[in-house]
Design a protein around this motif. Sequence first.
Motif, PDB file in Angstrom:
ATOM      1  N   GLY A 191       0.782  -1.233   0.000  1.00 17.61           N
ATOM      2  CA  GLY A 191       0.000   0.000   0.000  1.00 17.61           C
ATOM      3  C   GLY A 191       0.811   1.278   0.000  1.00 17.61           C
ATOM      4  N   THR A 192       2.137   1.201  -0.118  1.00 13.27           N
ATOM      5  CA  THR A 192       2.969   2.406  -0.044  1.00 13.27           C
ATOM      6  C   THR A 192       3.122   3.105  -1.394  1.00 13.27           C
ATOM      7  N   GLY A 193       2.949   2.358  -2.491  1.00 10.82           N
ATOM      8  CA  GLY A 193       3.172   2.933  -3.814  1.00 10.82           C
ATOM      9  C   GLY A 193       4.609   2.827  -4.265  1.00 10.82           C
ATOM     10  N   TYR A 194       5.486   2.395  -3.355  1.00 14.62           N
ATOM     11  CA  TYR A 194       6.909   2.275  -3.686  1.00 14.62           C
ATOM     12  C   TYR A 194       7.407   0.873  -3.336  1.00 14.62           C
ATOM     13  N   ARG A 195       8.379   0.395  -4.110  1.00 15.89           N
ATOM     14  CA  ARG A 195       8.970  -0.907  -3.808  1.00 15.89           C
ATOM     15  C   ARG A 195      10.437  -0.892  -4.230  1.00 15.89           C
TER      16      ARG A 195
END
Length: 563
Positions: A494-498
């Motif tokens: 759910g952070t939008g970043y990986r």
Amino acid sequence: MSQERLETLFLENELLTAQQLESAKVQQKSSGESLDLSLVKMGLMTESDLLTALSRIYDMPAVDLANFDVDRNSVELLPADVAVKFSAVPIRKVGRTLTLAMADPLNLYAIDDIKFIVGLEVQPVVAAESAIKKTIDRFYGTANALNEIMKDMEDGGSIELVEDADDEGYSETGEDDAPVIKYVNSLLAEAVTRRASDVHFEPFEKEVRVRLRQDGALYELQSPPLRMKNAITSRLKLMAELDIAEKRIPQDGRIKIRIQNRMIDLRVSSLPVIYGEKIVMRILDQQNLNVNLESFGFQPEALDRFSRAVKSPYGMVLVTGPTGSGKTTTLYSAISKINTIDVNIMTAEDPVEYNLAGINQVNVNDDIGLTFAAALKAFLRQDPNIVMVGEVRDLETGAIAVKAALTGHLVLSTLHTNDAASSIDRMIDMGIAPFLVASSVNCIVAQRLLRRICPGCREKHTPHQELLQELQLDPDEIGDGKLYHPVGCDDCHGTGYRGRTGVYEVLDMSSCLRKMILDRESTAELKATAIEEGMLTLRRDGLRKMLLGETSPEEVLRETSAD
């Protein structure tokens, strides 16, 4: 299939050269991971190429799990511990046949065990081990376990502090009944699963806050009951072999744990605060250590400059940036690139974060007088070729490092400055003569880490004119006029970043720059000349990655300053 057979088949099918295979085996030995993971991590194969190769080698269908619609009901047929143990995950069930994605589809013992557990016929297919691990993390994870333990603790489950009998640390599959022990174990497993770098346990007046630092940003987890605060603190201090009776002064310790069949070190720091003790644990996972410089995000010309500098027989190479910007990893990668049998490499670190094969590493300990300067003096009597000093933080360390660089040694170290050019003034301000700085320093690298936008959920959006002005970006440079924006999905929690990528500015010390240092030109003039000579600034490197869709405008603004 044995690794030796796999290596032979890679060579026989001309998928790798002998030199590439040997490099991958060195990386594998250092990280403790599988050969195929090492190949992907080093950039010798993409996951797609690896999948094609494995399909040919095993002579069976291959599945790209990243683009396969995995059936959740099928996954739930196999317990999580079995999936992790055999690196296998069910992906589809048709009638009485279960399709099983496996890293080693010739492991007949695993297939027989899984047949017995699920009570179905098993059809194995091959998949990349890295993709299997991601799928296991996605469908199993540890969030559910944490929620169950929370419920158990709220219900007043009994608490018992148990000292670990195994010096190797606890196993995540241990059968401890105390809810506090289960909670701590599951919390650490969750942190490792999410590839967090730090775990924060923070007591306040009416709550206990638990946060993970993931890709450089802190994210909050569900809080345990306030009444469990002291028990959890004591458990963590016991595991780190700290004095649980001493609550007035800071303490430091280490924990070694086994999670998902790999050993992980935790560096533990406790600090007395108003409502108890704040505990921060730094996770040092050898498997996450990437020593392949080519995959860091360097622009080709910048990488060429840096590589030339670290292959020089003498001189000083500095890496600069704030805490947590990846300086140590960059130095480890540089050392790994030049770590051969004919050189003597010695490092002084505070503390040693990762063990590197074939390199002599020393833990600095100021309390007993083993400072960076003292270690560096001792190194020079140990016939070194290459020396790494964790940080040049004072005149004594800087003076010895410069002397070593001028007397035929390659010296690698770090500084804390905002950009590459200001490192020159920083060294001179320490008291090192300008002519020594000019003659000893070969290269300075400034770096930051930007979060990568998750490719699974990113969306295009049109930026506002104000944002373009703040980024100092010409609208013509954007192309179709759109940039990517983070959204959030299951894959990125759910952070939008990986994951993260680096941005770098590499100042290669030219004869013109050396003369400017001797003439005591300003930092701004040094930077302007370096840019004229081809240096890409942190902001410009960040903008390039943003335009390629790797990161967001917000990340570039957050981590880099205007030129």
